[in-house]
Structures are given as structure tokens and as C-alpha cells.
Design a protein around this motif. Structure first.
Motif, short mmCIF file in Angstrom:
data_model
loop_
_atom_site.label_atom_id
_atom_site.label_comp_id
_atom_site.label_asym_id
_atom_site.label_seq_id
_atom_site.Cartn_x
_atom_site.Cartn_y
_atom_site.Cartn_z
N LEU A 1 0.82 -1.20 0.00
CA LEU A 1 0.00 0.00 0.00
C LEU A 1 0.86 1.26 0.00
O LEU A 1 2.06 1.21 0.27
CB LEU A 1 -0.91 0.00 1.23
CG LEU A 1 -1.86 -1.19 1.36
CD1 LEU A 1 -2.58 -1.14 2.69
CD2 LEU A 1 -2.84 -1.21 0.21
N ASP A 2 0.24 2.40 -0.27
CA ASP A 2 0.86 3.72 -0.15
C ASP A 2 2.14 3.87 -0.97
O ASP A 2 3.12 4.46 -0.52
CB ASP A 2 1.13 4.07 1.31
CG ASP A 2 -0.14 4.16 2.13
OD1 ASP A 2 -1.18 4.54 1.55
OD2 ASP A 2 -0.10 3.86 3.32
N GLY A 3 2.16 3.30 -2.16
CA GLY A 3 3.29 3.50 -3.06
C GLY A 3 4.48 2.60 -2.78
O GLY A 3 5.55 2.80 -3.37
N CYS B 1 0.94 1.71 11.37
CA CYS B 1 0.45 1.30 10.05
C CYS B 1 -0.90 0.59 10.17
O CYS B 1 -1.82 0.86 9.39
CB CYS B 1 1.48 0.39 9.39
SG CYS B 1 0.99 -0.22 7.78
N HIS C 1 -3.54 3.18 10.96
CA HIS C 1 -3.80 3.99 9.76
C HIS C 1 -4.70 3.22 8.79
O HIS C 1 -5.66 3.78 8.25
CB HIS C 1 -2.46 4.35 9.11
CG HIS C 1 -2.57 5.11 7.85
ND1 HIS C 1 -3.02 6.41 7.80
CD2 HIS C 1 -2.28 4.77 6.58
CE1 HIS C 1 -3.01 6.83 6.54
NE2 HIS C 1 -2.56 5.85 5.79
N ASN C 2 -4.39 1.96 8.58
CA ASN C 2 -5.21 1.16 7.66
C ASN C 2 -6.61 0.95 8.19
O ASN C 2 -7.59 0.98 7.44
CB ASN C 2 -4.53 -0.18 7.37
CG ASN C 2 -3.39 -0.04 6.41
OD1 ASN C 2 -3.48 0.71 5.44
ND2 ASN C 2 -2.31 -0.73 6.66
N ARG D 1 -8.63 3.94 7.58
CA ARG D 1 -8.93 4.06 6.15
C ARG D 1 -10.01 3.08 5.71
O ARG D 1 -10.40 3.07 4.55
CB ARG D 1 -7.67 3.82 5.31
CG ARG D 1 -6.72 4.97 5.38
CD ARG D 1 -5.38 4.70 4.73
NE ARG D 1 -5.43 3.96 3.49
CZ ARG D 1 -4.35 3.58 2.83
NH1 ARG D 1 -3.16 3.87 3.28
NH2 ARG D 1 -4.45 2.91 1.71
#
Length: 126
Positions: free
Chosen positions: A32-34, A98, A101-102, A105
């Protein structure tokens, strides 16, 4: 690394953490995230400079990157940055951040459990 698995690609963690005597827990973790872009760049620009190393991510001696090496390097970088010791964090804290954060989201709690390699959802909920 499987860049074609899922919308972002996935990392296969073969020797993930294990609690108590359960041993390592393999799992698939989405990039995720690049992260896929960073890893592609690493594979194209950095990794070819070390063709004889048997591991993907190596330490300065060419061996497997140990968790202690990562923790020590992170601490060194925080010292170099001038961050006060009270604001230091660990790789474990990064994993928890992390996961949080997920979750915020909208990622499913069971998916986060699998990413972290937790045996039960209750440990992830903590």
C-alpha cells in the motif's frame, strides 16, 4: 514480491514473526501507499549493484538483514535528526501505526490481522 497480485501487488513474508512457540507465520502483505513504486525502484537501481548476494535486503556484510540492525539504524537516524529520546519510536511502533492507519482508512480488521501475522483478531484489536 508479486507486483501483479491484487491492485497494488503483495509481499510474501515467508519467515514472519511467531508468538511463543508457534514458529514463523507466512503471510501475504499488500504493498500500500506506493510501496510498489519504492520496491520497483530498489530492484531496478540498487539491487543490481549486488548480484552475488543471496538475500534481497542485506546488511553491510552481505548477510540477512536482522531486526536488531533495523532497530539500531532507526535509532541512529532519530539521533542524527536530533529527535529527543522521549520521541523515539521502534519498528514495532511503526507496525502498530500502520495497522491503525489502515483501520482508519476502512481496511477490514481481519485483513489487518493477517497482515500483522496475529493468531487471533483479539490481539489485533488491542
Amino acid at each position: 514480491m508479486r507486483f501483479t497480485r491484487g491492485p497494488f501487488g503483495k509481499l510474501h513474508v515467508r519467515f514472519g514473526k511467531g508468538a511463543h512457540t508457534s514458529g514463523p507465520r507466512p503471510r501475504w502483505v499488500p504493498m500500500l501507499d506506493g510501496l510498489d513504486l519504492v520496491l520497483r525502484s530498489f530492484l531496478e537501481d540498487v539491487r543490481p549493484k549486488f548480484p552475488d548476494l543471496p538475500v534481497l535486503f542485506a546488511d553491510e556484510c552481505g548477510g540477512s538483514l536482522h531486526r536488531r540492525t533495523i532497530r539500531n539504524r532507526l535509532r541512529y537516524l532519530m539521533e542524527l535528526e536530533g529527535r529527543p529520546a522521549a520521541d523515539w519510536f521502534s519498528p514495532h511502533a511503526l507496525g502498530r501505526a500502520c495497522a491503525t492507519h489502515n483501520y482508519e482508512r476502512g481496511v477490514d480488521l481481519v485483513a489487518i490481522q493477517q497482515m500483522l501475522g496475529h493468531w487471533t483478531v483479539s490481539s489485533t484489536m488491542r
